[in-house]
Design an enzyme around this catalytic site. Structure first.
Site, mmCIF file in Angstrom:
data_model
loop_
_atom_site.group_PDB
_atom_site.id
_atom_site.type_symbol
_atom_site.label_atom_id
_atom_site.label_comp_id
_atom_site.label_asym_id
_atom_site.label_seq_id
_atom_site.Cartn_x
_atom_site.Cartn_y
_atom_site.Cartn_z
ATOM 1 N N LYS A 93 1.047 -1.340 0.139
ATOM 2 C CA LYS A 93 -0.049 -0.131 -0.010
ATOM 3 C C LYS A 93 0.783 1.107 0.103
ATOM 4 C CE LYS A 93 -3.985 1.871 2.388
ATOM 5 N NZ LYS A 93 -4.891 1.753 3.895
ATOM 6 N N SER A 141 -9.772 1.696 2.795
ATOM 7 C CA SER A 141 -9.033 2.521 1.733
ATOM 8 C C SER A 141 -8.037 1.764 1.069
ATOM 9 C CB SER A 141 -8.243 3.682 2.631
ATOM 10 O OG SER A 141 -7.206 3.233 3.700
ATOM 11 N N SER A 179 -9.891 -0.583 7.089
ATOM 12 C CA SER A 179 -9.289 -0.558 5.708
ATOM 13 C C SER A 179 -8.679 -1.789 4.921
ATOM 14 C CB SER A 179 -8.464 0.817 5.646
ATOM 15 O OG SER A 179 -9.150 1.816 5.434
HETATM 16 N N1 GLN Z 1 -13.271 4.211 6.371
HETATM 17 C C1 GLN Z 1 -12.507 4.558 7.595
HETATM 18 C C2 GLN Z 1 -12.018 6.088 7.395
HETATM 19 O O1 GLN Z 1 -12.257 6.591 6.452
HETATM 20 C C3 GLN Z 1 -11.498 3.653 7.915
HETATM 21 C C4 GLN Z 1 -10.071 3.887 7.085
HETATM 22 C C5 GLN Z 1 -9.017 3.071 7.431
HETATM 23 O O2 GLN Z 1 -9.021 1.855 8.065
HETATM 24 N N2 GLN Z 1 -8.006 3.573 7.171
HETATM 25 O O3 GLN Z 1 -11.417 6.451 8.369
#
Ligand code: GLN
Length: 474
Positions: free
Chosen positions: A73, A148, A172
């Site tokens: 990532k 994400s 995410s």
């Molecule tokens: N969807 C959540 C956020 O936007 C989790 C994102 C993540 O785990 N990085 O914060």
């Protein structure tokens, strides 16, 4: 093939790492319907693959991932390879060091094939918030891959990587894994070092594996976990042999179904599917019972206060001075430089989070919002402590809905935040959890979640693996 299958062929000399890596690169270059990668490191990867082949031949394997291509990532630092966080702010940022997890993978002979797309600074649930364009679901490009870590999940789902690393602050890793039909695990907070992970919300962030199978997940977790003196929050625990917990079945394992996770708002079809998984576990000898996590309904609010508060502080470093983007043109003073740099460098969602986080931390609001959220976090953690006195793990949905269409939720932040309802509590409580595929609904992948006690990844993997084995997908 899984990393496990490829590894065994590699060690027998029936395939070379160069062939595997080359075929993945051909596939990535040939089909651009997914946009899983921000940076493909084809030449370097092929070089590493050739070196792995030589080493395998001359000295034998350095570990189970020797010669296996892994995607990373793009918020995990890679020495000499740009690490953008899918943001204009870091578009040209080339880290002078490897994140600990990357260093460990390299030392074990894994091949870093490229850097994957994501929501900017890991803020989002659909990978639509990327300065490099969205990633598309490998099953159907009309749909999002989740986020994400959407690029990492899609790269594995689209057979463009054998395995990948993601990061999980509120879901995410698990939610995109579920949307792309692959396995994804968020380890216990502290299990995997965060050194070199660009911070979003430091008290919630964890790096973890995204793989084709549960066995691969165990391999990859084993390769990256363990104390790192450069991360004071990493736990001083020896890495267990996670693979050893696989194949033990679930006889006598007590599985809890938290009733607050099966309420209105959950797609009926997903509910049915997860209940069918529960039945399967029962048939295999597990004991399934209903439990209660009464503070679940506060989880989204607590998460979006704590995560944004930490983000507002963590992202203060992007000011046009130290590194990264600086607004071009005439600037009259420092303040103007900060303003223009941050206005132009950050995307809309990141700005929204910084503003929200700054607000909840400001004098007069701190107690009412941030402090209250921290207290709620404690209550949520205590809910888990209590149920884990009577069960070994929990079975829940990963997402209340199936993969949605691109554009469907991105204009409505609240709708997007609600997608995280079943994943954020795990981060607030610092627990390990895995997302495991359980087929498709209307042609779209769906996964279920197993949540475990802190540092009890072994049971989480054992239970996940038992289901996977029962479906014969391995
Ligand atoms: N969807 C959540 C956020 O936007 C989790 C994102 C993540 O785990 N990085 O914060």
């Amino acid at each position: 093939m899984s990393a496990m299958e490829l590894g065994s062929l590699l060690r027998k000399g029936e395939v070379s790492s160069e062939e595997i890596t080359g075929s993945l690169i051909d596939r990535i270059k040939g089909e651009d319907r997914v946009n899983a990668y921000i940076t493909l490191t084809a030449e370097q990867a092929l070089g590493q693959a050739r070196r792995a082949d030589r080493e395998l031949k001359n000295d034998g394997p350095r570990g189970p991932l020797h010669g296996i291509p892994v995607a990373v990532k793009d918020n995990i630092c890679t020495k000499g390879i740009r690490t953008t966080c899918a943001s204009r702010m870091l578009e040209n940022y080339i880290p002078p060091y490897d994140a600990t997890v990357v260093k460990r993978l390299r030392e074990q002979g894994a091949v870093i094939i490229g850097k994957t797309n994501m929501d900017e600074f890991a803020m989002g649930s659909s990978t639509e918030n990327s300065a490099f364009g969205p990633t598309y679901n490998p099953v159907d490009p009309e749909f999002v891959p989740g986020g994400s870590s959407g690029g990492s999940a899609a790269s594995v789902g689209a057979y463009q990587a054998t395995a990948a690393l993601g990061s999980d602050t509120g879901g995410s890793i698990r939610q995109p894994a579920s949307y792309c039909g692959v396995v994804g695990m968020k380890p216990t907070y502290g299990r995997v070092p965060r050194y070199g992970l660009v911070a979003y919300a430091s008290s919630l962030d964890q790096i973890g594996p995204i793989t084709r199978t549960v066995s691969d997940c165990a391999l990859l977790l084993g390769a990256i976990c363990g104390k790192d003196p450069k991360d004071s929050t990493s736990a001083a625990l020896l890495a267990p042999d996670f693979s050893a917990s696989l194949g033990k079945g679930v006889k006598g394992i007590r599985i809890g179904l938290p009733k607050e996770y099966f309420v209105l708002g959950l797609d009926e079809r997903i509910k049915e599917r997860v209940m069918a998984v529960a039945e399967r576990y029962q048939e295999m000898g597990a004991e399934v019972r209903e439990v209660s996590l009464p503070h679940t309904r506060y989880a989204i609010s607590a998460y979006y206060l704590i995560a944004t508060a930490e983000a507002s502080s963590n992202l203060a470093r992007y000011d046009g001075v130290k590194y990264g983007f600086r607004a071009p043109g005439e600037l009259s003073d420092t303040m103007e430089m900060y303003q223009r740099t941050r206005s132009q460098g950050f995307g809309k969602e990141v700005k929204r989070r910084i503003m929200l986080g700054t607000y909840v931390l400001s004098a007069g609001y701190y107690e009412a919002f941030y402090l209250k959220a921290l207290k709620t976090r404690t209550l949520i953690r205590q809910d888990f402590d209590k149920v884990f006195e009577e069960v070994d793990c929990l079975l829940t949905p990963v997402s209340p809905c199936l993969p949605f269409k691109l554009g469907e939720k991105v204009q409505d932040p609240l709708q997007m935040y609600l997608v995280d309802i079943y994943t954020v509590s795990v981060n607030l409580a610092g627990l390990p959890a895995i997302s495991v595929p359980c087929g498709r609904i209307d042609g779209l992948p769906v996964g279920f979640q197993i949540i475990g006690k802190a540092f009890d990844e072994e049971v989480v993997l054992q239970v996940a693996h038992a289901y996977e084995e029962s479906t014969g997908s391995e």
